[in-house]
Design an enzyme around this catalytic site. Structure first.
Site, PDB file in Angstrom:
ATOM      1  N   ARG A 176       0.821  -1.215   0.000  1.00  0.00           N
ATOM      2  CA  ARG A 176       0.000   0.000   0.000  1.00  0.00           C
ATOM      3  C   ARG A 176       0.855   1.266   0.000  1.00  0.00           C
ATOM      4  O   ARG A 176       0.464   2.280  -0.589  1.00  0.00           O
ATOM      5  CB  ARG A 176      -0.913   0.009   1.213  1.00  0.00           C
ATOM      6  CG  ARG A 176      -2.033  -0.979   1.046  1.00  0.00           C
ATOM      7  CD  ARG A 176      -2.937  -0.970   2.236  1.00  0.00           C
ATOM      8  NE  ARG A 176      -4.136  -1.744   1.959  1.00  0.00           N
ATOM      9  CZ  ARG A 176      -4.869  -2.335   2.884  1.00  0.00           C
ATOM     10  NH1 ARG A 176      -4.537  -2.239   4.149  1.00  0.00           N
ATOM     11  NH2 ARG A 176      -5.941  -3.012   2.545  1.00  0.00           N
ATOM     12  N   LYS A 236     -19.440 -17.234   1.025  1.00  0.00           N
ATOM     13  CA  LYS A 236     -20.900 -17.187   1.196  1.00  0.00           C
ATOM     14  C   LYS A 236     -21.594 -16.340   0.159  1.00  0.00           C
ATOM     15  O   LYS A 236     -21.114 -15.257  -0.190  1.00  0.00           O
ATOM     16  CB  LYS A 236     -21.218 -16.614   2.574  1.00  0.00           C
ATOM     17  CG  LYS A 236     -20.795 -17.519   3.698  1.00  0.00           C
ATOM     18  CD  LYS A 236     -21.139 -16.873   5.001  1.00  0.00           C
ATOM     19  CE  LYS A 236     -20.846 -17.810   6.151  1.00  0.00           C
ATOM     20  NZ  LYS A 236     -21.043 -17.143   7.428  1.00  0.00           N
ATOM     21  N   GLY A 243      -9.964  -8.876  -1.534  1.00  0.00           N
ATOM     22  CA  GLY A 243      -8.957  -9.567  -0.711  1.00  0.00           C
ATOM     23  C   GLY A 243      -8.408 -10.884  -1.210  1.00  0.00           C
ATOM     24  O   GLY A 243      -7.253 -10.958  -1.631  1.00  0.00           O
ATOM     25  N   GLY A 257     -13.189  -3.621   0.070  1.00  0.00           N
ATOM     26  CA  GLY A 257     -14.569  -3.131   0.217  1.00  0.00           C
ATOM     27  C   GLY A 257     -14.925  -2.078  -0.810  1.00  0.00           C
ATOM     28  O   GLY A 257     -16.039  -2.081  -1.350  1.00  0.00           O
TER      29      GLY A 257
HETATM   30  P1  AMP Z   1     -14.668 -14.410   0.672  1.00  0.00           P
HETATM   31  O1  AMP Z   1     -14.004 -13.589   1.719  1.00  0.00           O
HETATM   32  O2  AMP Z   1     -16.146 -14.503   0.809  1.00  0.00           O
HETATM   33  O3  AMP Z   1     -14.225 -14.021  -0.715  1.00  0.00           O
HETATM   34  O4  AMP Z   1     -14.204 -15.903   0.907  1.00  0.00           O
HETATM   35  C1  AMP Z   1     -12.879 -16.330   0.765  1.00  0.00           C
HETATM   36  C2  AMP Z   1     -12.710 -17.590   1.546  1.00  0.00           C
HETATM   37  O5  AMP Z   1     -13.626 -18.540   1.066  1.00  0.00           O
HETATM   38  C3  AMP Z   1     -11.337 -18.194   1.428  1.00  0.00           C
HETATM   39  O6  AMP Z   1     -10.692 -18.100   2.660  1.00  0.00           O
HETATM   40  C4  AMP Z   1     -11.621 -19.642   1.045  1.00  0.00           C
HETATM   41  O7  AMP Z   1     -10.854 -20.561   1.789  1.00  0.00           O
HETATM   42  C5  AMP Z   1     -13.086 -19.814   1.369  1.00  0.00           C
HETATM   43  N1  AMP Z   1     -13.713 -20.856   0.565  1.00  0.00           N
HETATM   44  C6  AMP Z   1     -13.738 -20.974  -0.763  1.00  0.00           C
HETATM   45  N2  AMP Z   1     -14.349 -22.113  -1.145  1.00  0.00           N
HETATM   46  C7  AMP Z   1     -14.727 -22.736  -0.018  1.00  0.00           C
HETATM   47  C8  AMP Z   1     -15.387 -23.979   0.249  1.00  0.00           C
HETATM   48  N3  AMP Z   1     -15.761 -24.768  -0.739  1.00  0.00           N
HETATM   49  N4  AMP Z   1     -15.605 -24.318   1.535  1.00  0.00           N
HETATM   50  C9  AMP Z   1     -15.207 -23.488   2.532  1.00  0.00           C
HETATM   51  N5  AMP Z   1     -14.576 -22.325   2.335  1.00  0.00           N
HETATM   52  C10 AMP Z   1     -14.336 -21.946   1.082  1.00  0.00           C
END
Ligand code: AMP
Length: 420
Positions: A35, A221, A377, A400
């Site tokens: 950064r 999610k 991220g 964000g």
């Molecule tokens: P996000 O911050 O929502 O972009 O999520 C990123 C995180 O999702 C990473 O740390 C991944 O390890 C996790 N992730 C991706 N696929 C899966 C999965 N099939 N089961 C559990 N965690 C997951």
């Protein structure tokens, strides 16, 4: 709005809002200075012009003055990067900052202490009792909004012009990221080079789209990505859904997901997305197979199964080879690509193959002339892990802020500078 490239900073004092919110270890060593480096082109241009700089930033989320979050920790490294002995004001407002800013000579740089030591920076009241009544909360909010005006005016008083180079905080209407811009006329406020690049990259995937346009949404999610997905459904030709959210879609369509990550309260939402995609003629691409594990561990036993036939006791931690091929083919045929979120638990090497394949397909499409933007991220961590950062068109520094821009929101930090 002024353009940094055209502006001559000679003899001028510039207030530059940067995002020096860098990670520090327990001895206050900077563990990743990306950064800081990202802001160097802007800072160096001002020094080349023989202007002087007052740097404002936040570090961490302090709830008041906290030594751990003092920007003094980054002072030596900043001096080294700029090749100038940077001065430090031990308070971002007050006597020390005012005197040092007033005495600043062309070619000199002053770093202000963490702006978030003051509640006025964010404009949110602090220290409210847990049992505060709604009325007390309202009064506290009004009070901090009132004192925020004086705080902002003081910061603005240090400089002749304002440069916003903090894309990472552009989605916040804070004193130094947005409100301060009102104290400068259109000729004296501008984006820094980093901000300019980020804004251009977002524009290319939001407005100036070469088709086919493919978005790959991964991560954990669906609930955290819903607004982005809904906005993308009005823009993209192909929407690839990957990562943990896959299984919410699978279950919604009657599939068996075993112990995979699944949001049971979002099944209707998943069906709604499927319907909206159809209505909008968007090609929704879901995984067809999964690499499953009998524990959430890199060393778990694994199998590849159809995505809707995951046995109990097993969970999908990455996409399988058929899905990899399916995704890669769509990506390679695209002219605009947006990637947010891994296809699986890429932090475990045994479940990183899908994310790597997606990254490599994006790199290949980019080489063939597509514009690719990677942001948010974990996808940035992905391209770095696979050594692909310089093989995609643009890696955003904003988490964000980028996501809100893709959701179609107006970012206050951008709007404030663009305002006539
Ligand atoms: P996000 O911050 O929502 O972009 O999520 C990123 C995180 O999702 C990473 O740390 C991944 O390890 C996790 N992730 C991706 N696929 C899966 C999965 N099939 N089961 C559990 N965690 C997951």
């Amino acid at each position: 709005m002024q353009s940094i490239d055209k502006f001559n900073f000679a003899g001028k004092k510039a207030f530059v809002r940067v995002d020096f919110n860098v990670p520090l270890d327990e001895n206050f060593n900077i563990t990743d200075d990306t950064r800081m480096r990202a802001a160097l082109p802007t800072l160096k241009k001002i020094l080349r012009d023989n202007g002087s700089i007052i740097i404002g930033s936040h570090l961490g989320r302090p709830k008041g003055v906290t030594d751990k979050y003092s920007l003094k920790h980054i002072l030596p490294h900043l001096s080294e990067l700029l090749g100038v002995d940077v001065q430090f004001a031990n308070d971002c407002v007050g006597q020390d900052a005012a005197v040092k800013a007033a005495a600043l000579q062309p070619g000199e740089v002053l770093l202000l202490e963490n702006l978030r030591f003051y509640a006025e920076e964010e404009g949110k009241p602090r220290g409210l009792a847990d049992d505060a009544t709604d009325e007390e909360k309202k009064a506290a909010k009004a009070a901090v909004k009132e004192s925020q005006k004086e705080f902002t005016k003081t910061l603005a008083s240090y400089a002749d012009c304002y440069v916003n180079d903090a894309f990472g905080t552009a989605h916040r209407a804070h004193a130094s990221t947005a409100l301060i811009a009102d104290y400068f006329d259109a000729d004296h406020k501008m984006f820094g080079y980093l901000m300019e690049k980020e804004v251009k990259a977002v524009q290319r995937v939001m407005n100036d789209i070469k088709r086919p346009f493919t978005a790959i949404m991964g991560g954990s999610k669906v609930s955290t990505k819903i607004e982005i997905i809904e906005n993308l459904l009005t823009k993209v030709d192909n929407l690839i859904i990957a990562g943990g959210m896959t299984y919410t879609f699978t279950k919604a369509q009657g599939g068996k997901v075993g112990n995979s990550l699944c949001e049971d309260d979002k099944l209707d939402l998943a069906l709604d997305i499927i319907k909206k995609a159809k209505d909008n003629n968007v090609n929704l691409v879901l995984a067809v197979d999964a690499k499953i594990a009998d524990a959430f561990s890199n060393d778990a036993n694994t199998k590849v199964v159809k995505v809707n036939e995951i046995p109990d006791g097993w969970e999908g931690l990455d996409i399988g080879p058929e899905s990899e091929k399916l995704f890669a083919d769509v990506i390679k045929g695209s002219k605009t690509i947006l990637w947010n979120g891994p296809t699986g638990v890429f932090e475990f090497d045994n479940f990183s193959h899908g994310s790597r394949t997606v990254g490599e397909a994006i790199a290949e499409a980019t080489q063939q002339g597509a514009f690719s933007l990677v942001g948010g991220g974990d996808s940035v961590a992905c391209v770095n892990k696979f050594g692909l950062a310089d093989k995609v068109s643009y890696v955003s520094t904003g988490g964000g802020a980028l996501l809100e821009a893709i959701e179609g929101k107006v970012l206050p930090g951008i709007a404030a500078v663009e305002k006539e």
